[in-house]
Design a protein around this motif. Structure first.
Motif, PDB file in Angstrom:
ATOM      1  N   LEU A   5       0.812  -1.070   0.049  1.00 10.14           N
ATOM      2  CA  LEU A   5      -0.135   0.128  -0.087  1.00 10.14           C
ATOM      3  C   LEU A   5       0.968   1.229  -0.054  1.00 10.14           C
ATOM      4  O   LEU A   5       1.752   1.275   0.488  1.00 10.14           O
ATOM      5  N   GLY A   6       0.549   2.258  -0.758  1.00 10.04           N
ATOM      6  CA  GLY A   6       1.410   3.514  -0.944  1.00 10.04           C
ATOM      7  C   GLY A   6       0.838   4.332  -1.901  1.00 10.04           C
ATOM      8  O   GLY A   6      -0.563   4.549  -2.079  1.00 10.04           O
ATOM      9  N   THR A   7       1.558   4.822  -2.795  1.00  5.94           N
ATOM     10  CA  THR A   7       1.112   5.701  -3.803  1.00  5.94           C
ATOM     11  C   THR A   7       2.117   5.486  -5.245  1.00  5.94           C
ATOM     12  O   THR A   7       3.202   5.275  -5.264  1.00  5.94           O
ATOM     13  N   ARG A   8       1.440   4.941  -6.129  1.00  5.52           N
ATOM     14  CA  ARG A   8       2.030   4.318  -7.289  1.00  5.52           C
ATOM     15  C   ARG A   8       2.813   5.475  -7.956  1.00  5.52           C
ATOM     16  O   ARG A   8       2.260   6.702  -8.167  1.00  5.52           O
ATOM     17  N   LYS A   9       3.932   4.962  -8.482  1.00  6.86           N
ATOM     18  CA  LYS A   9       4.893   5.762  -9.134  1.00  6.86           C
ATOM     19  C   LYS A   9       4.468   5.774 -10.596  1.00  6.86           C
ATOM     20  O   LYS A   9       4.892   6.863 -11.393  1.00  6.86           O
ATOM     21  N   TYR A  10       4.154   4.604 -11.068  1.00  2.76           N
ATOM     22  CA  TYR A  10       3.579   4.421 -12.489  1.00  2.76           C
ATOM     23  C   TYR A  10       2.193   3.842 -12.745  1.00  2.76           C
ATOM     24  O   TYR A  10       1.646   3.376 -11.689  1.00  2.76           O
ATOM     25  N   ASP A  11       1.933   3.982 -13.672  1.00  6.60           N
ATOM     26  CA  ASP A  11       0.133   3.761 -14.061  1.00  6.60           C
ATOM     27  C   ASP A  11       0.039   2.062 -13.895  1.00  6.60           C
ATOM     28  O   ASP A  11      -0.827   1.495 -13.395  1.00  6.60           O
ATOM     29  N   GLU A  12       0.957   1.543 -14.514  1.00 10.74           N
ATOM     30  CA  GLU A  12       0.959   0.039 -14.707  1.00 10.74           C
ATOM     31  C   GLU A  12       2.452  -0.379 -14.765  1.00 10.74           C
ATOM     32  O   GLU A  12       3.455   0.148 -15.515  1.00 10.74           O
ATOM     33  N   ILE A  13       2.450  -1.629 -14.430  1.00 12.82           N
ATOM     34  CA  ILE A  13       3.964  -2.599 -14.826  1.00 12.82           C
ATOM     35  C   ILE A  13       3.464  -3.894 -15.092  1.00 12.82           C
ATOM     36  O   ILE A  13       2.593  -4.538 -14.665  1.00 12.82           O
TER      37      ILE A  13
END
Length: 580
Positions: free
Chosen positions: A494-502
């Motif tokens: 849980l956190g804040t995504r740095k990228y939209d998708e991996i």
């Protein structure tokens, strides 16, 4: 012509007559005094006067042999012992002793004097082998040396016990060689010879022991002490305190100073039980998901901690007090949780970054070990730029840490060891960090491929040699959720995504190698099915705003998984009855 006769001076005639007279008297005295040794000559009470040299030697040999074999009584400090002269290289030389007596008696003055007197006592000649003497004294030192002992005060079952100081004595071997020779020469059977020794005085004196007992030890053991923490009270008996209390000397002054082993004291049931009911662990707020968004499911809880230092500071001053003054407060430390309802959003814990689940066949050891690792990992908070470590978080997989024996890979084959099955958790964490887009620092795949894991995207750990670590480069904190069932383990970041998708893109298997067939008689052998070895590359592809940003390759080499058949070592060693 008549020959001339020279005249001799009267004084010369007188001197010549005297010389002739003395010479004759010397010869007569030799006849009167008898043999080689002057009459009345003795050696340690043995009369050898008037004997020939050979007779005197034989007589001395008989008497000195007994004296030379007599044990020498010695002491070092207040400890006594004996020395065997023969082993110490000490002997009497009868021949040299007789020669000394004969030389003394054969000069003219001694011979002529012997007519009017008898001979005296002569000391026997002593032969000393210094090498043997030092060896004998070295052995003696091991039994007679007395190490210095400081005075001391101890506590036994709530009682005060005193240890008297003692001066140390160390035999001075170099100086003692001469002292031992003198003792042998004198030959007093009832005398104990004090050998030279170096003395060392104790630093803690008897007076200091008495002071420490009077001023501290007796008051300390006089009654229980009572402690209070947040309104709770409990007492500690003198016997329990005494087991963890010492009085140690100051290196420079020798003054006895009390020291309390607070860490040991808190393990005593009398202390551990009440503290267990008082101390609590800080608990982070329980986070959940509403769709993809983080919500606070449970409130955080402040922890209460009693440090060893706080316990020691509370107890030690009470020991010299009396009555009601033997009660004191222990300072409690408040431990704040890292994640609360108020700061979760500020930490950047706003959404699900990634989640991954590994399924496995149920087995008691596997379920237990995976559950224990999950328990230790769940709730981990990794702040920005911090590096998280699997081994540091989970600890060594030992029985003391809550793990049991299971099956794991060692030297390219399955074997039994404590913590088997934990690699399923490591693989799950690795995939969670893979799809969260954070930076792996250390990881390693299994030596051969295991079918329940994704090819090239799995990890194992080994205490002391291989860890799973990642650095949180997302720019915000990451909260790790971990949970397990009897057949699965799930890890969520849980956190804040740095990228939209991996995404993960796996390439084909290359460098394929076939397994071999092997037989093992190891008592920890586990049967193993065959599987080919191969190389594989997996790419982690990052997308932002629908576009590919970058790719990272993860290359993995798997050795073949040989087919292992286990045999009983006793059965395999049994002789073939069909052969001679």
């Amino acid at each position: 012509m008549r020959p001339r006769i020279a005249s001799v001076p009267p004084l010369a005639l007188t001197g010549g007559a005297l010389t002739v007279g003395l010479g004759g008297f010397y010869l007569a005295a030799l006849l009167l005094t008898g043999g080689d040794i002057e009459a009345g000559t003795t050696v340690r009470g043995v009369d050898i006067g008037g004997l020939s040299r050979a007779e005197a030697i034989r007589k001395l040999d008989r008497h000195l042999a007994a004296a030379g074999a007599r044990q020498l009584a010695v002491k070092v400090g207040d400890r006594t012992g004996t020395v065997d002269p023969r082993q110490a290289g000490l002997t009497f030389d009868a021949e040299e002793t007789v020669d000394r007596a004969a030389r003394t008696a054969s000069d003219p003055f001694s011979v002529i004097g012997g007519v009017f007197r008898s001979g005296g006592d002569i000391e026997p000649v002593v032969r000393l082998d210094e090498g043997k003497a030092r060896t004998a004294l070295g052995k003696l030192a091991k039994s007679l040396d007395n190490t210095v002992r400081d005075g001391a005060v101890t506590f036994v079952n709530g009682r005060v016990e005193q240890v008297a100081p003692r001066t140390g004595h160390a035999l001075d071997v170099d100086t003692a060689v001469g002292t031992l020779r003198t003792s042998f020469l004198r030959g007093a059977a009832d005398k104990v010879t004090a050998l030279p020794a170096r003395e060392t005085e104790p630093k803690v004196t008897a007076e200091e022991v008495r002071r420490a007992v009077r001023d501290f030890a007796q008051p300390a053991m006089s009654a229980p002490v009572t402690l209070t923490v947040d309104g709770s009270r409990f007492t500690i008996s003198p016997a329990v305190v005494g087991r963890h209390l010492t009085l140690g000397p100051d290196a420079s002054t020798g003054r006895l100073t009390p020291k309390l082993d607070a860490k040991g004291l808190r393990t005593a049931p009398e202390v551990a039980r009440p503290l267990a009911g008082i101390t609590t662990t800080a608990q982070n707020a329980g986070l959940g998901l509403d769709g993809e968004k983080v919500v606070v499911a449970d409130d955080a809880r402040t922890g209460v901690q009693i440090t060893d230092k706080a316990l020691g500071r509370a107890v030690l001053p009470l020991l010299t007090k009396a009555g009601a003054a033997r009660t004191g407060e222990v300072a409690a430390r408040r431990i704040l949780p890292e994640v609360t309802a108020e700061n979760a959003a500020q930490l950047g814990l706003t959404e699900r970054m990634s989640s991954f689940t590994v399924h496995f066949e149920p087995a008691a050891y596997r379920t237990h070990n995976i559950g224990r690792a999950v328990q230790l990992i769940n709730g981990s908070l990794v702040r920005p730029d911090e590096t998280w470590s699997f081994n540091r978080t989970v600890g060594e997989r030992t029985e003391a840490n809550g793990f049991v024996e299971g099956i794991m890979i060692l030297d390219d084959q399955f074997t039994k060891a404590s913590g088997g099955g934990v690699s399923a958790v490591a693989t799950t964490v690795f995939n969670a960090l893979f799809f969260a887009g954070v930076q792996p620092v250390e990881h390693g795949a299994h030596s051969f491929y295991i079918e329940r894991y994704p090819e090239g995207r799995e990890a194992t750990v080994a205490w002391g040699s291989l860890d799973l670590r990642f650095t949180n480069d997302s720019g915000n904190a990451i909260y790790i959720q971990a949970e397990s069932t009897d057949t699965s383990v799930t890890v969520t970041f849980l956190g804040t995504r740095k990228y939209d998708e991996i995404k993960s893109v796996k390439g084909p298997r290359t460098q394929v190698k076939q397994p071999e067939e092997k037989v093992s008689t190891d008592e920890k052998c586990v049967p193993q099915t065959p599987l080919e070895g191969f190389d594989v590359t997996v790419e982690r592809v990052f997308y932002d705003d629908g576009k590919e940003v970058k790719r990272e390759p993860f290359r993995t080499h798997y050795t073949p998984r040989d087919e292992i058949t286990c045999e009983d070592p006793q059965r395999s060693e049994a002789p073939d009855k069909g052969k001679p």
